[in-house]
Write a protein that holds these residues in place. Structure first.
Motif, PDB file in Angstrom:
ATOM      1  N   SER A  54       0.859  -0.892  -0.159  1.00 29.23           N
ATOM      2  CA  SER A  54      -0.051   0.541   0.452  1.00 29.23           C
ATOM      3  C   SER A  54       1.089   1.340   0.031  1.00 29.23           C
ATOM      4  N   ALA A  55       0.231   2.357  -0.374  1.00 29.87           N
ATOM      5  CA  ALA A  55       0.810   4.023  -0.061  1.00 29.87           C
ATOM      6  C   ALA A  55      -0.083   4.739   0.289  1.00 29.87           C
ATOM      7  N   ILE A  56       0.671   5.693   1.234  1.00 32.76           N
ATOM      8  CA  ILE A  56      -0.647   6.642   1.650  1.00 32.76           C
ATOM      9  C   ILE A  56       0.684   7.705   2.111  1.00 32.76           C
ATOM     10  N   HIS A 101       2.341   6.078  -6.917  1.00 29.54           N
ATOM     11  CA  HIS A 101       1.872   6.947  -6.466  1.00 29.54           C
ATOM     12  C   HIS A 101       2.018   7.520  -6.148  1.00 29.54           C
ATOM     13  N   LYS A 104      -6.889   8.998   1.987  1.00 33.45           N
ATOM     14  CA  LYS A 104      -6.430   8.278   0.589  1.00 33.45           C
ATOM     15  C   LYS A 104      -5.438   7.350   0.914  1.00 33.45           C
ATOM     16  N   GLU A 105      -6.015   5.724   0.811  1.00 34.38           N
ATOM     17  CA  GLU A 105      -4.809   4.824   1.198  1.00 34.38           C
ATOM     18  C   GLU A 105      -5.093   3.881  -0.779  1.00 34.38           C
ATOM     19  N   HIS A 106      -3.726   4.421  -1.422  1.00 36.85           N
ATOM     20  CA  HIS A 106      -3.505   2.620  -1.861  1.00 36.85           C
ATOM     21  C   HIS A 106      -3.298   1.294  -2.116  1.00 36.85           C
ATOM     22  N   ARG A 107      -4.134   0.895  -2.161  1.00 39.42           N
ATOM     23  CA  ARG A 107      -3.955  -0.718  -1.637  1.00 39.42           C
ATOM     24  C   ARG A 107      -3.752  -1.779  -3.028  1.00 39.42           C
ATOM     25  N   GLU A 108      -2.594  -2.650  -3.029  1.00 40.03           N
ATOM     26  CA  GLU A 108      -2.843  -3.598  -4.158  1.00 40.03           C
ATOM     27  C   GLU A 108      -2.458  -4.568  -3.852  1.00 40.03           C
ATOM     28  N   GLU A 148      -4.099  14.847   0.589  1.00 46.39           N
ATOM     29  CA  GLU A 148      -5.443  14.046   1.580  1.00 46.39           C
ATOM     30  C   GLU A 148      -5.101  12.946   1.771  1.00 46.39           C
ATOM     31  N   PRO A 149      -5.088  13.011   3.636  1.00 43.46           N
ATOM     32  CA  PRO A 149      -4.633  12.330   4.728  1.00 43.46           C
ATOM     33  C   PRO A 149      -4.885  10.882   4.484  1.00 43.46           C
TER      34      PRO A 149
END
Lengths: 384, 165
Positions: free
Chosen positions: A275-277, A298, B80-84, B77-78
């Motif tokens: 993941s990336a945040i 990202h 929002k998380e990308h999960r792959e 925006e803190p």
């Protein structure tokens, strides 16, 4: 007369009592801290022993060495040798350098639960390339080697006990002008394994992709061994982000990469998502390594996913205008970029992407694609 | 005479410590349905991101000393998380996950004279206002001044008592 004298005595006694009480309250922490800082007997004994060992070694023939094993005071966390008068590397221990960078008197520092104790040890010399030199105790012992050098003593750490906050993996210049990557590890059996993975992700993965290959000199990379992160791995990687930032701040960092060690078998049975945040990436090492490049897209490039997952995205508010690589037809955003078109499907089916495939769509691609590369380059050019 | 010496001793007793000044402050923040609150903060020697490239759209943080802006930056925006994940064919799945309730942290330079931190949302409305005071330092000075005053009163009372005899 007597009545007046009596009331004056009462007032006098009350005032004395008040003052004593106030002094106790204020001084409890102030004087209490001072008392603690003056050191327990244990710490004092440690200092005396250390000073004696250094003096003894300094009188020996130049070139001789002695392996030293000192009992660590029960609350000791670290012993540092630091000479502010010679060149030093703040990355080795930012805390010591920050606190004592101007201190020309003391050259040894013991970190305990009560803070640092600073010592001025005669005949102690610190090597420039290892300044500051910090050692952590193992099994309640500080183990290091003392070398005689022309009437002085040089302290050297054993590999197993040396404590370096920030390990440089790639240095191309001043962190202020470079993209600083810092790697933290979770679940690794050893610092050696972690170090190997870090080297792999930097040299064999990230720097196999343009535009990073051509701009490798804009990057610095560091790793922090023994980060002792508080993470849980259950479907996805969840870590204490405050702790991550706290640990990562020991190194220059613009991007933080948490490598989570997992075996292929374990991941096959129970897959975990990377993941990336913000500027933090959490990478499952059992995953396809290109997932790191995808996540980097990202965090560094603010790129959107170019694959489609309607089930996932339908629950999300997706603002297509916030991303440079997704657009509505007829894809005006990248109309001026060569080798692009308008392919259906970009996070959601109703949006479009510039190329048929890219690393933001599939891990079988080894290219970001022209639009993504352009965006990444725009950001790279902010650095020297 | 002994009492006078005792009083002098009382005058010298108060001791207070001063705060060491560190290099960065790490804010532990909670995002809750649009509201941002401060959960914790850590001050330590270390590094903060140089933020050479900042998003055009996002939240704005400002560190202020009274009215003066000491430091400011825009962050995305803190929540929002990308999960792959990857399937058996190696294809990606997953996507953007919007968290209505999440902890996040920001590392900034620490200023010993900072008075407050403001966070504006993307619509430039104040989302958070954290006040920072040199509490320990100020409180100690006040208490020490109070002790001094009490001691002076004590001395006067003592001298008055002595004179009245």
């Amino acid at each position: 007369m007597r009545k007046r004298g009596y009331s004056l005595s009462v007032i006098f006694s009350s005032l004395v009592g008040l003052v004593i009480l106030a002094v106790i309250i204020v001084s409890f922490s102030g004087v209490g801290e001072l008392t603690e800082r003056q050191g327990s007997v244990e710490v004092q004994n440690f200092k005396n022993t250390l000073a004696t060992k250094i003096l003894q070694q300094s009188s020996r023939q130049s070139g001789s060495e002695q392996h030293v094993s000192l009992s660590a005071p029960s609350s000791a966390a670290k012993l540092c040798f630091f000479d502010a008068e010679i060149p030093f590397d703040a990355l080795r221990n930012p805390e010591i350098v920050g606190l004592y960078g101007d201190d020309l008197q003391h050259n040894a520092f013991l970190l305990t639960d009560n803070g640092f104790f600073a010592y001025e040890l005669e005949k102690l010399q610190v090597q420039e390339e290892k300044n500051p030199l910090c050692i952590h105790p193992i099994d309640s012992r500080f183990e290091f080697t003392l070398h005689s050098l022309e009437g002085n003593t040089v302290a050297r750490a054993n590999a197993s006990s040396e404590d370096v906050s920030c390990v440089s993996v790639l240095e191309n210049g001043d962190p202020q002008s470079k993209i600083d990557l810092v790697f933290l590890g979770f679940g690794f059996a050893s610092s050696f394994d972690f170090g190997q993975q870090v080297n792999r992700y930097i040299n064999n993965i990230l720097f196999e992709f343009e535009p990073f290959v051509s701009h490798k000199d804009k990057f610095n990379a560091y790793r922090i061994d023994d980060a002792s992160l508080d993470c849980s791995v259950d479907g996805f990687i969840k870590c204490d982000n405050h702790q991550i930032k706290r640990v990562a701040s020991d190194c220059p960092h613009d991007q933080i990469i948490v490598l989570v060690s997992r075996s292929a078998l374990k991941d096959f049975i129970s897959p975990v998502r990377s993941s990336a945040i913000g500027n933090i990436m959490k990478i499952n090492t059992a995953d396809n390594p290109f997932v790191f490049v995808h996540e980097f897209g990202h965090t560094f490039g603010d790129l959107a996913d170019e694959y489609v997952d309607e089930n996932y995205y339908s629950e999300t508010i997706f603002d297509v205008t916030a991303y440079p690589n997704c657009d509505s037809a007829p894809c005006v955003s990248w109309s001026g970029t060569e080798n692009t078109s308008c392919f259906e499907g970009c996070s959601l089916n109703r949006y479009f992407r510039p190329t048929k495939t890219s690393i933001m769509r599939s891990l079988s691609s080894s290219d970001y694609g022209p639009v993504n590369k352009e965006e990444l380059l725009k950001r790279l050019l902010h650095y020297e | 005479m002994n009492k006078l010496l005792f009083l002098c001793f009382l005058l010298l007793l108060p001791s207070f410590s001063y705060a060491l000044q560190d290099q960065v402050i790490i804010l532990d923040l909670l995002y809750d349905e649009g509201n941002i609150s401060l959960q914790d903060s850590t001050i330590k020697y270390g590094f903060y991101p140089d933020r050479r490239f900042q998003p055009q759209y996002g939240y704005t943080l400002q560190v202020l000393a009274e009215e003066e802006i000491m430091y400011g930056f825009v962050f995305g925006e803190p929540f929002k998380e990308h999960r792959e994940g990857t399937n058996e064919q190696g294809e990606l799945f997953g996507g953007l996950h919007v968290l209505n309730y999440t902890l996040f942290s920001l590392t900034l330079p620490y200023y010993d004279n900072m008075t407050h931190i403001l966070i504006y949302d993307p619509k430039e409305v104040i989302a958070a206002n954290f006040i920072f005071t040199q509490e320990n330092y100020t409180t100690r000075w006040l208490l020490a001044a109070g002790i001094l005053l009490l001691t002076v009163i004590l001395v006067i009372a003592f001298l008055y008592k002595k004179r009245s005899r």
